[in-house]
Design a protein around this motif. Structure first.
Motif, PDB file in Angstrom:
ATOM      1  N   VAL A 132       0.856  -1.178   0.000  1.00 64.44           N
ATOM      2  CA  VAL A 132       0.000   0.000   0.000  1.00 64.44           C
ATOM      3  C   VAL A 132       0.896   1.233   0.000  1.00 64.44           C
ATOM      4  N   ASP A 133       0.499   2.239  -0.765  1.00 62.18           N
ATOM      5  CA  ASP A 133       1.230   3.502  -0.805  1.00 62.18           C
ATOM      6  C   ASP A 133       0.525   4.503   0.097  1.00 62.18           C
ATOM      7  N   VAL A 134       1.286   5.144   0.984  1.00 66.62           N
ATOM      8  CA  VAL A 134       0.725   6.128   1.905  1.00 66.62           C
ATOM      9  C   VAL A 134       0.476   7.428   1.156  1.00 66.62           C
ATOM     10  N   THR A 135      -0.787   7.893   1.208  1.00 64.40           N
ATOM     11  CA  THR A 135      -1.188   9.132   0.547  1.00 64.40           C
ATOM     12  C   THR A 135      -1.627  10.144   1.603  1.00 64.40           C
ATOM     13  N   THR A 136      -1.934  11.338   1.152  1.00 64.87           N
ATOM     14  CA  THR A 136      -2.387  12.378   2.087  1.00 64.87           C
ATOM     15  C   THR A 136      -3.664  11.953   2.808  1.00 64.87           C
ATOM     16  N   ALA A 137      -4.476  11.112   2.203  1.00 63.13           N
ATOM     17  CA  ALA A 137      -5.708  10.642   2.846  1.00 63.13           C
ATOM     18  C   ALA A 137      -5.425   9.822   4.109  1.00 63.13           C
ATOM     19  N   HIS A 138      -4.227   9.270   4.224  1.00 65.21           N
ATOM     20  CA  HIS A 138      -3.862   8.450   5.384  1.00 65.21           C
ATOM     21  C   HIS A 138      -3.267   9.274   6.532  1.00 65.21           C
ATOM     22  N   ILE A 139      -2.852  10.490   6.249  1.00 60.70           N
ATOM     23  CA  ILE A 139      -2.058  11.288   7.191  1.00 60.70           C
ATOM     24  C   ILE A 139      -2.957  12.072   8.160  1.00 60.70           C
ATOM     25  N   ASP A 140      -2.545  12.098   9.426  1.00 58.94           N
ATOM     26  CA  ASP A 140      -3.310  12.821  10.447  1.00 58.94           C
ATOM     27  C   ASP A 140      -2.545  14.050  10.938  1.00 58.94           C
ATOM     28  N   HIS A 148      -8.518  -7.926  18.597  1.00 56.68           N
ATOM     29  CA  HIS A 148      -7.320  -7.439  17.904  1.00 56.68           C
ATOM     30  C   HIS A 148      -6.269  -7.068  18.941  1.00 56.68           C
ATOM     31  N   GLU A 149      -5.020  -7.288  18.613  1.00 56.81           N
ATOM     32  CA  GLU A 149      -3.886  -6.737  19.354  1.00 56.81           C
ATOM     33  C   GLU A 149      -3.097  -5.910  18.358  1.00 56.81           C
ATOM     34  N   LEU A 150      -2.840  -4.648  18.689  1.00 60.50           N
ATOM     35  CA  LEU A 150      -2.177  -3.734  17.759  1.00 60.50           C
ATOM     36  C   LEU A 150      -0.963  -3.117  18.443  1.00 60.50           C
ATOM     37  N   ASP A 151       0.203  -3.294  17.838  1.00 61.31           N
ATOM     38  CA  ASP A 151       1.444  -2.730  18.371  1.00 61.31           C
ATOM     39  C   ASP A 151       2.082  -1.839  17.315  1.00 61.31           C
ATOM     40  N   TYR A 152       2.075  -0.542  17.594  1.00 59.41           N
ATOM     41  CA  TYR A 152       2.657   0.442  16.683  1.00 59.41           C
ATOM     42  C   TYR A 152       4.127   0.614  17.038  1.00 59.41           C
ATOM     43  N   VAL A 153       5.002   0.253  16.111  1.00 65.30           N
ATOM     44  CA  VAL A 153       6.438   0.244  16.377  1.00 65.30           C
ATOM     45  C   VAL A 153       7.095   1.540  15.916  1.00 65.30           C
ATOM     46  N   ALA A 154       6.734   2.010  14.729  1.00 66.56           N
ATOM     47  CA  ALA A 154       7.299   3.239  14.159  1.00 66.56           C
ATOM     48  C   ALA A 154       6.260   3.817  13.196  1.00 66.56           C
ATOM     49  N   PRO A 155       6.297   5.125  12.960  1.00 63.00           N
ATOM     50  CA  PRO A 155       5.278   5.725  12.098  1.00 63.00           C
ATOM     51  C   PRO A 155       5.500   5.449  10.610  1.00 63.00           C
ATOM     52  N   ALA A 156       4.386   5.338   9.899  1.00 60.54           N
ATOM     53  CA  ALA A 156       4.413   5.328   8.434  1.00 60.54           C
ATOM     54  C   ALA A 156       4.129   6.760   8.005  1.00 60.54           C
ATOM     55  N   LEU A 157       4.875   7.242   7.013  1.00 61.16           N
ATOM     56  CA  LEU A 157       4.826   8.643   6.607  1.00 61.16           C
ATOM     57  C   LEU A 157       4.373   8.798   5.158  1.00 61.16           C
ATOM     58  N   LEU A 158       3.960   9.996   4.830  1.00 59.39           N
ATOM     59  CA  LEU A 158       3.534  10.311   3.479  1.00 59.39           C
ATOM     60  C   LEU A 158       4.593   9.870   2.471  1.00 59.39           C
ATOM     61  N   GLY A 159       4.156   9.169   1.443  1.00 65.88           N
ATOM     62  CA  GLY A 159       5.061   8.711   0.398  1.00 65.88           C
ATOM     63  C   GLY A 159       5.651   7.335   0.635  1.00 65.88           C
ATOM     64  N   ASP A 160       5.530   6.803   1.853  1.00 60.03           N
ATOM     65  CA  ASP A 160       6.053   5.462   2.121  1.00 60.03           C
ATOM     66  C   ASP A 160       5.245   4.428   1.352  1.00 60.03           C
ATOM     67  N   ARG A 161       5.913   3.374   0.932  1.00 61.03           N
ATOM     68  CA  ARG A 161       5.239   2.166   0.463  1.00 61.03           C
ATOM     69  C   ARG A 161       5.369   1.182   1.621  1.00 61.03           C
ATOM     70  N   VAL A 162       4.216   0.695   2.083  1.00 60.10           N
ATOM     71  CA  VAL A 162       4.196  -0.211   3.226  1.00 60.10           C
ATOM     72  C   VAL A 162       3.781  -1.594   2.749  1.00 60.10           C
ATOM     73  N   LEU A 163       4.557  -2.581   3.149  1.00 60.90           N
ATOM     74  CA  LEU A 163       4.269  -3.973   2.823  1.00 60.90           C
ATOM     75  C   LEU A 163       3.493  -4.576   3.990  1.00 60.90           C
ATOM     76  N   LEU A 164       2.259  -4.956   3.728  1.00 57.77           N
ATOM     77  CA  LEU A 164       1.376  -5.523   4.740  1.00 57.77           C
ATOM     78  C   LEU A 164       1.477  -7.035   4.650  1.00 57.77           C
ATOM     79  N   ALA A 165       1.958  -7.667   5.699  1.00 58.68           N
ATOM     80  CA  ALA A 165       2.120  -9.125   5.683  1.00 58.68           C
ATOM     81  C   ALA A 165       1.204  -9.766   6.712  1.00 58.68           C
ATOM     82  N   THR A 166       0.698 -10.945   6.361  1.00 58.52           N
ATOM     83  CA  THR A 166      -0.140 -11.698   7.292  1.00 58.52           C
ATOM     84  C   THR A 166       0.083 -13.184   7.102  1.00 58.52           C
ATOM     85  N   TRP A 167      -0.234 -13.931   8.151  1.00 56.14           N
ATOM     86  CA  TRP A 167      -0.186 -15.378   8.109  1.00 56.14           C
ATOM     87  C   TRP A 167      -1.077 -15.903   9.233  1.00 56.14           C
ATOM     88  N   ILE A 168      -1.550 -17.112   9.067  1.00 55.50           N
ATOM     89  CA  ILE A 168      -2.417 -17.758  10.059  1.00 55.50           C
ATOM     90  C   ILE A 168      -1.533 -18.610  10.957  1.00 55.50           C
TER      91      ILE A 168
END
Length: 153
Positions: free
Chosen positions: A20-28, A72-92
């Motif tokens: 996913v590419d971070v756009t201005t719509a994602h930024i707070d 859900h358990e959510l752990d935020y480690v570091a911020p994602a910033l405008l323009g970043d490409r984020v690789l979302l990984a999952t597994w069961i």
């Protein structure tokens, strides 16, 4: 991601990955991705993985059963910033007679940094009643094939 030193150090072998590419719509206000988007990304990558396994939303409707979030358990480690490409990984990581357990790791593509880790406990429900039910064979077979062993779920 051409620099091999920036390759993600995934927490599990061969996770399902969606970019996913971070756009201005994602930024707070804090100038990073707002937490609500991480929750949406969990759903997006989980459905992408489910689709890749052959279990689609229309199959849930046809079967009259679905997997819904219990926790859900959510752990935020570091911020994602405008323009970043984020690789979302999952597994069961687990499956029992009522539920599945899924893990997530989100990584910034440019430097391989882990930004987020999470876990979701899903339970099987009958769609018409909304009541928790034993996992139907189609779910157990489909999701069971994808289980990656993991320490205590």
């Amino acid at each position: 991601m051409s620099d091999p030193s920036n390759r993600p150090a995934w927490d599990a072998p061969h996770p399902h990955v969606l970019a996913v590419d971070v756009t201005t719509a994602h930024i707070d206000l804090m100038q990073h991705v707002n937490n609500v988007h991480y929750l949406q990304w969990l759903e997006n990558v989980a459905w992408s993985h489910s689709d890749s396994l052959g279990m689609r939303q229309e199959d849930y409707t046809r079967l009259g059963h679905g997997m819904v979030v219990k926790r859900h358990e959510l752990d935020y480690v570091a911020p994602a910033l405008l323009g970043d490409r984020v690789l979302l990984a999952t597994w069961i990581v687990g499956l029992d007679r009522l539920s599945t357990h899924r893990r997530y790791q989100f990584v910034r593509e440019s430097d391989g940094a882990t930004l987020f880790r999470g876990a979701t406990h899903f339970v099987c429900v009958e769609i018409a009643s909304g009541k928790v039910r034993r996992m139907i064979p189609e779910f157990a077979e489909t999701y069971g094939r994808a289980v990656t062993p993991w320490p205590a779920v």
